[in-house]
Design an enzyme around this catalytic site. Sequence first.
Site, PDB file in Angstrom:
ATOM      1  N   LYS A 101       0.820  -1.311   0.190  1.00 45.02           N
ATOM      2  CA  LYS A 101      -0.008   0.087   0.036  1.00 45.02           C
ATOM      3  C   LYS A 101       0.852   1.224   0.152  1.00 45.02           C
ATOM      4  O   LYS A 101       0.573   2.245  -0.734  1.00 45.02           O
ATOM      5  CB  LYS A 101      -0.982   0.051   1.179  1.00 45.02           C
ATOM      6  CG  LYS A 101      -2.051  -0.912   0.965  1.00 45.02           C
ATOM      7  CD  LYS A 101      -2.846  -0.961   2.403  1.00 45.02           C
ATOM      8  CE  LYS A 101      -3.823  -2.107   2.598  1.00 45.02           C
ATOM      9  NZ  LYS A 101      -4.531  -2.117   3.622  1.00 45.02           N
ATOM     10  N   GLN A 145      -4.383  -0.975   9.859  1.00 43.25           N
ATOM     11  CA  GLN A 145      -4.241  -2.214   9.219  1.00 43.25           C
ATOM     12  C   GLN A 145      -4.895  -3.236  10.271  1.00 43.25           C
ATOM     13  O   GLN A 145      -4.503  -3.274  11.553  1.00 43.25           O
ATOM     14  CB  GLN A 145      -2.766  -2.779   8.809  1.00 43.25           C
ATOM     15  CG  GLN A 145      -2.804  -4.200   8.561  1.00 43.25           C
ATOM     16  CD  GLN A 145      -3.514  -4.206   7.348  1.00 43.25           C
ATOM     17  OE1 GLN A 145      -3.373  -3.537   6.290  1.00 43.25           O
ATOM     18  NE2 GLN A 145      -3.891  -5.411   6.913  1.00 43.25           N
ATOM     19  N   ASP A 168     -10.578   2.915   4.833  1.00 49.03           N
ATOM     20  CA  ASP A 168     -11.380   1.535   4.577  1.00 49.03           C
ATOM     21  C   ASP A 168     -12.775   1.836   4.506  1.00 49.03           C
ATOM     22  O   ASP A 168     -13.454   0.761   4.033  1.00 49.03           O
ATOM     23  CB  ASP A 168     -10.899   0.648   5.692  1.00 49.03           C
ATOM     24  CG  ASP A 168      -9.534  -0.065   5.571  1.00 49.03           C
ATOM     25  OD1 ASP A 168      -9.304  -0.321   4.284  1.00 49.03           O
ATOM     26  OD2 ASP A 168      -8.766  -0.054   6.310  1.00 49.03           O
TER      27      ASP A 168
END
Length: 186
Positions: A101, A145, A168
């Site tokens: 990422k 994460q 997200d």
Amino acid sequence: NTRLINSMFEGDVAHVSDDISTLEVKVIITIPDDSHIINVAVALSVDQRDHDQRRHAVAEDVVQKVKAASSKLISETGVTPGIAVVIVGEDPASQVYVASKSRKAKECHFHSVQHSLPDTTFEHDLLTLIGKLNTDAAIHGILVQLPLPKHIDQTTIIERINPAKDVDGFHPYNIGRLAQRMPRLR
């Protein structure tokens, strides 16, 4: 004082037949005054027999379009999209994913910051970091994460992220807006 508020990737896969799918990816980068809205859309029919090859081609096409949109945003507004990725612990799969990422964000001309914390990090320390990222004008998106270590409450952490910076889209506000088919983009 123009600053980037949100960057969102939306994707839907619609099943068409036993061996054909359509993948639509929409990348939206907006700033609050709405004078610079950049939309990048990619649509591709994918034959399942060569799915991996086409998936790679679609991914590369999206990256190229995001790079162009990011460059345009930077040149027109002076705003560099900023993303902060937070990882707690040493899970090997998460480490690889976060590194990927970070590389892609940098490739797309984003200001990318990674915070790697030990798995012994206290929940209140992680909440403090997220609070700082929420108020950092150079950071427009925050990604924590998952999974988190067992002693850290995932829901508390997700709820601390400013919904406008929730990469997200896991914040309850964003989930609710999505469920109502009204994703928040400003």
